[in-house]
Write a protein that holds these residues in place. Structure first.
Motif, short mmCIF file in Angstrom:
data_model
loop_
_atom_site.label_atom_id
_atom_site.label_comp_id
_atom_site.label_asym_id
_atom_site.label_seq_id
_atom_site.Cartn_x
_atom_site.Cartn_y
_atom_site.Cartn_z
N ASP A 179 32.60 49.70 49.80
CA ASP A 179 32.33 48.86 48.64
C ASP A 179 32.09 47.44 49.11
O ASP A 179 32.82 46.92 49.96
CB ASP A 179 33.56 48.79 47.72
N ALA A 180 31.08 46.79 48.56
CA ALA A 180 30.89 45.36 48.79
C ALA A 180 30.75 44.69 47.42
O ALA A 180 29.96 45.15 46.60
CB ALA A 180 29.65 45.11 49.63
N LEU A 181 31.54 43.68 47.19
CA LEU A 181 31.52 42.98 45.90
C LEU A 181 31.48 41.47 46.12
O LEU A 181 31.99 40.98 47.15
CB LEU A 181 32.78 43.28 45.07
N ASP A 182 30.96 40.77 45.13
CA ASP A 182 31.05 39.31 45.14
C ASP A 182 32.35 38.86 44.47
O ASP A 182 32.42 37.78 43.88
CB ASP A 182 29.82 38.67 44.50
N LEU A 183 33.37 39.69 44.59
CA LEU A 183 34.67 39.44 43.94
C LEU A 183 35.29 38.08 44.30
O LEU A 183 35.76 37.37 43.41
CB LEU A 183 35.62 40.58 44.28
N PRO A 184 35.31 37.68 45.60
CA PRO A 184 35.96 36.39 45.91
C PRO A 184 35.33 35.22 45.17
O PRO A 184 36.03 34.29 44.75
CB PRO A 184 35.76 36.24 47.43
N LEU A 185 34.03 35.30 44.97
CA LEU A 185 33.34 34.25 44.23
C LEU A 185 33.84 34.21 42.78
O LEU A 185 34.15 33.15 42.24
CB LEU A 185 31.83 34.52 44.26
N PHE A 186 33.96 35.39 42.17
CA PHE A 186 34.39 35.44 40.77
C PHE A 186 35.86 35.05 40.63
O PHE A 186 36.24 34.46 39.62
CB PHE A 186 34.10 36.82 40.18
N VAL A 187 36.67 35.38 41.63
CA VAL A 187 38.07 34.95 41.59
C VAL A 187 38.14 33.43 41.66
O VAL A 187 38.85 32.77 40.90
CB VAL A 187 38.86 35.60 42.75
N MET A 188 37.34 32.86 42.56
CA MET A 188 37.31 31.40 42.70
C MET A 188 36.84 30.74 41.41
O MET A 188 37.35 29.69 41.02
CB MET A 188 36.40 31.05 43.88
N LEU A 189 35.89 31.37 40.74
CA LEU A 189 35.36 30.84 39.48
C LEU A 189 36.31 31.06 38.31
O LEU A 189 36.04 30.60 37.20
CB LEU A 189 34.02 31.50 39.15
N GLU A 190 37.42 31.78 38.55
CA GLU A 190 38.32 32.24 37.48
C GLU A 190 37.52 33.00 36.43
O GLU A 190 37.71 32.85 35.23
CB GLU A 190 39.11 31.07 36.88
N GLY A 191 36.61 33.83 36.95
CA GLY A 191 35.73 34.60 36.07
C GLY A 191 35.83 36.09 36.28
O GLY A 191 35.01 36.84 35.78
N SER A 192 36.85 36.53 37.02
CA SER A 192 36.95 37.94 37.36
C SER A 192 37.82 38.68 36.36
O SER A 192 38.99 38.35 36.18
CB SER A 192 37.55 38.11 38.77
N TYR A 193 37.24 39.68 35.67
CA TYR A 193 38.05 40.57 34.82
C TYR A 193 37.29 41.87 34.60
O TYR A 193 36.08 41.94 34.84
CB TYR A 193 38.41 39.90 33.49
N ALA A 194 38.03 42.88 34.15
CA ALA A 194 37.46 44.21 33.96
C ALA A 194 37.82 44.73 32.58
O ALA A 194 38.79 44.29 31.96
CB ALA A 194 37.97 45.17 35.03
N GLU A 195 37.02 45.68 32.09
CA GLU A 195 37.34 46.44 30.88
C GLU A 195 37.36 47.92 31.26
O GLU A 195 36.54 48.36 32.06
CB GLU A 195 36.28 46.24 29.81
N GLU A 196 38.29 48.65 30.66
CA GLU A 196 38.40 50.09 30.95
C GLU A 196 37.68 50.90 29.88
O GLU A 196 37.60 50.47 28.73
CB GLU A 196 39.88 50.52 30.97
N GLY A 197 37.18 52.04 30.28
CA GLY A 197 36.51 52.91 29.31
C GLY A 197 36.71 54.38 29.65
O GLY A 197 37.40 54.73 30.60
N ASP A 198 36.08 55.26 28.86
CA ASP A 198 36.14 56.70 29.11
C ASP A 198 35.07 57.08 30.11
O ASP A 198 34.05 56.41 30.23
CB ASP A 198 35.92 57.47 27.81
#
Ligand SMILES: [Fe+2]
Length: 345
Positions: free
Chosen positions: A164-183
């Motif tokens: 997996d490769a994500l731009d996650l660290p950028l979104f964490v730094m932006l305080e913009g990282s979150y997820a929604e769960e679904g079926d």
């Protein structure tokens, strides 16, 4: 050159206490930390993760932690510069190796960061992105762009592992990282767009006023085609390197907003010395063996290994046999911010 800047220690105790009480701090002692001269001073250090080292730990995670208790069963590749437990491989790039066992599913969710998968091992794994079922073969690049629902499943008989490769660290730094769960998603009963609309490079469905171009038209890039394109390019030139960027077939732009992906074919026995790039990078070895030095660190790599390079790294590649790598980088982000740069060696 300017004189050395003043330090915190030079300031009187009472003044320092006064600043702390007022919630302020002097810039000048920290000036060079946040604005070094000439080039950044990255915290990232070159990393190398041998697949043979990580694979047994990942398979053991399959025994220790059922996927229901993990949601995503991943071992994160931690940047040596940030130390054990770091949830990132470079300043902007998160990397993880994910295991899915036969019959397992990883539930649907969507999140603000974008992700890609590079299938490392195993057959029968698939990802569903917004209702489209994407088979995952070795070396395939699978996009799950930010905001798109995705879940994973496994119809095969052996463990499936992907990077997996994500731009996650950028979104964490932006305080913009979150997820929604679904079926889990029901998927449309048709092959994915790489096998229908974008079957051949340079061809796209007919344009017209009635047809809106999808933002992410193609979410699967089969490795067999990428490799064939690299081989054909290499056969027509005598360059040590054949290189192709993964692009959005409707726009020609990079496939994701912040992360870029480049397929590389290194000819055996030749050296390749890229310019110093302002982008950080991760290299995933699809096939082949070789030696790369990154800022003086020697990395002897083999199939399925992953290694990283900080911004402005001095990189020298040398393939022992014909080698195929996928470079994951943050050039698209830096171009959007207006500072992407390459410096000659
Ligand atoms: Fe996800």
């Amino acid at each position: 050159m300017s004189e050395a800047l003043g330090t915190l220690e030079e300031l009187p105790e009472d003044y320092r206490a006064g600043m702390a009480a007022a919630g302020v701090a002097p810039l000048w002692p920290m000036m060079r930390n946040v604005l070094p001269h000439g080039a950044p001073n990255p915290a990232t250090r070159p990393g190398h993760w041998r697949y043979g080292d990580v694979r047994p730990l990942l398979l053991r995670a399959g025994e220790l932690t059922p996927v229901e208790k993990a949601e995503r069963r991943v071992l994160v590749l931690s940047d040596p510069g940030r130390g054990a437990g770091a949830m990132q491989a470079t300043a902007t790039i998160y990397l993880g190796l994910q295991l899915l066992l036969p019959g397992e599913t990883a539930p649907a969710h969507r999140h603000t960061p974008s992700a890609v998968r590079v299938l490392v091992e195993g057959q029968g794994g698939f990802t569903i992105v917004d209702g489209e079922k994407l088979p995952m073969e070795e070396g395939d690049l699978i996009l799950t762009p930010g905001g798109e629902w995705h879940d994973h499943g496994h119809e095969g008989s052996d463990p499936v592992v992907w990077l997996d490769a994500l731009d996650l660290p950028l979104f964490v730094m932006l305080e913009g990282s979150y997820a929604e769960e679904g079926d889990l998603q029901a998927h449309r009963n048709r092959p994915d767009a790489s096998q229908v609309e974008y079957r051949a490079a340079g061809l796209a469905p007919t344009r017209g006023p009635e047809r809106a171009r999808p933002r992410y038209p193609q979410n699967r890039y089969p490795w067999t085609r990428t490799r064939a394109a690299l081989d054909e390019m290499a056969a027509a030139t005598d360059a040590a390197l054949a290189e192709l960027d993964y692009i959005n077939p409707e726009t020609g732009e990079d496939v994701l907003p912040t992360m870029g992906f480049t397929a590389m074919r290194l000819a055996p026995g030749t050296a390749h010395r890229p310019p110093k790039r302002s982008a950080s990078a991760a290299f995933h070895v699809v096939a082949g063996t070789g030696r790369t030095t990154v800022d003086g660190k020697t990395i002897d790599w083999g199939p399925k290994d992953t290694f990283t390079a900080p911004v402005f790294a001095e990189i020298d590649h040398h393939a022992h046999d014909t080698a195929y790598l996928i470079r994951i980088h943050d050039r698209p982000l830096q171009e959007k911010l207006g500072y992407y740069e390459e410096r000659p060696r």
